[in-house]
Design a protein around this motif. Sequence first.
Motif, PDB file in Angstrom:
ATOM      1  N   ALA A 271     -17.435  21.773 -21.956  1.00 17.64           N
ATOM      2  CA  ALA A 271     -17.816  20.761 -20.966  1.00 17.64           C
ATOM      3  C   ALA A 271     -18.828  21.316 -19.968  1.00 17.64           C
ATOM      4  O   ALA A 271     -19.754  20.616 -19.547  1.00 17.64           O
ATOM      5  N   ALA A 272     -18.674  22.569 -19.598  1.00 17.39           N
ATOM      6  CA  ALA A 272     -19.630  23.204 -18.684  1.00 17.39           C
ATOM      7  C   ALA A 272     -20.974  23.394 -19.370  1.00 17.39           C
ATOM      8  O   ALA A 272     -22.026  23.169 -18.774  1.00 17.39           O
TER       9      ALA A 272
ATOM     10  N   GLU B 129      -8.538  21.554 -16.726  1.00 19.09           N
ATOM     11  CA  GLU B 129      -9.092  21.834 -18.056  1.00 19.09           C
ATOM     12  C   GLU B 129      -9.607  20.585 -18.753  1.00 19.09           C
ATOM     13  O   GLU B 129     -10.200  20.672 -19.820  1.00 19.09           O
ATOM     14  N   ALA B 130      -9.393  19.425 -18.173  1.00 17.69           N
ATOM     15  CA  ALA B 130      -9.884  18.191 -18.771  1.00 17.69           C
ATOM     16  C   ALA B 130     -11.410  18.194 -18.732  1.00 17.69           C
ATOM     17  O   ALA B 130     -12.017  18.609 -17.745  1.00 17.69           O
ATOM     18  N   ALA B 131     -12.032  17.718 -19.811  1.00 19.50           N
ATOM     19  CA  ALA B 131     -13.490  17.753 -19.927  1.00 19.50           C
ATOM     20  C   ALA B 131     -14.172  17.007 -18.778  1.00 19.50           C
ATOM     21  O   ALA B 131     -15.186  17.473 -18.246  1.00 19.50           O
TER      22      ALA B 131
ATOM     23  N   TYR C  78     -13.095  16.503 -15.666  1.00 19.39           N
ATOM     24  CA  TYR C  78     -13.005  17.320 -14.454  1.00 19.39           C
ATOM     25  C   TYR C  78     -13.958  18.505 -14.546  1.00 19.39           C
ATOM     26  O   TYR C  78     -14.675  18.818 -13.598  1.00 19.39           O
ATOM     27  N   ARG C  79     -13.954  19.184 -15.677  1.00 12.52           N
ATOM     28  CA  ARG C  79     -14.808  20.360 -15.883  1.00 12.52           C
ATOM     29  C   ARG C  79     -16.282  19.996 -15.706  1.00 12.52           C
ATOM     30  O   ARG C  79     -17.054  20.738 -15.114  1.00 12.52           O
ATOM     31  N   GLY C  80     -16.680  18.824 -16.213  1.00  8.14           N
ATOM     32  CA  GLY C  80     -18.061  18.373 -16.062  1.00  8.14           C
ATOM     33  C   GLY C  80     -18.414  18.131 -14.600  1.00  8.14           C
ATOM     34  O   GLY C  80     -19.455  18.583 -14.119  1.00  8.14           O
ATOM     35  N   ARG C  81     -17.537  17.446 -13.878  1.00 10.41           N
ATOM     36  CA  ARG C  81     -17.783  17.195 -12.447  1.00 10.41           C
ATOM     37  C   ARG C  81     -17.825  18.502 -11.664  1.00 10.41           C
ATOM     38  O   ARG C  81     -18.687  18.705 -10.795  1.00 10.41           O
ATOM     39  N   PHE C  82     -16.902  19.404 -11.972  1.00 10.82           N
ATOM     40  CA  PHE C  82     -16.855  20.698 -11.292  1.00 10.82           C
ATOM     41  C   PHE C  82     -18.140  21.489 -11.566  1.00 10.82           C
ATOM     42  O   PHE C  82     -18.698  22.118 -10.665  1.00 10.82           O
TER      43      PHE C  82
END
Length: 151
Positions: free
Chosen positions: A118-119, A53-55, A57-61
Amino acid sequence: VYRNSSFAATQLNATHPRYRGAYLELLKSQWTDWSRLTETVRCGRPVGHDEPEAAAYRGRFTWAMHHRSVDVAAKVAAGIDLRKTSSLVDLGGGPGTYAMAFLARYPKLQPMICDRPAALAVAKEIAATHKARKRLSYLPLNFMEEDLPGR
């Protein structure tokens, strides 16, 4: 003499616009997670990794999901007839890759991408170069925890 294939020269080349680095990084991190499955089962708890849920990580995902789907999104849009449709909700739409493929194919369609902030930041970055971006809207929403607004 060595020469890259066209695939390697584009999708595996970090200096090329078609580079799929985020997806490659996701595969690499998942490889590590899966290779630690035995340890996870033995200790009964997840082995440490990025907080999903970290921003950051979410951005990379989200970038990884774009890299994974960018080549097939137009084919999916071609296979679903939305000529009589004026709106589309891309629930959990991440980078908006599919919404943008439908946007390009159907000039009357007004898609909305619903996902975590973030997504949506990634989706907005990708959409900035899309010629029909003004018909695209965004709704910050974690649909697993929040109710969908409206009808």
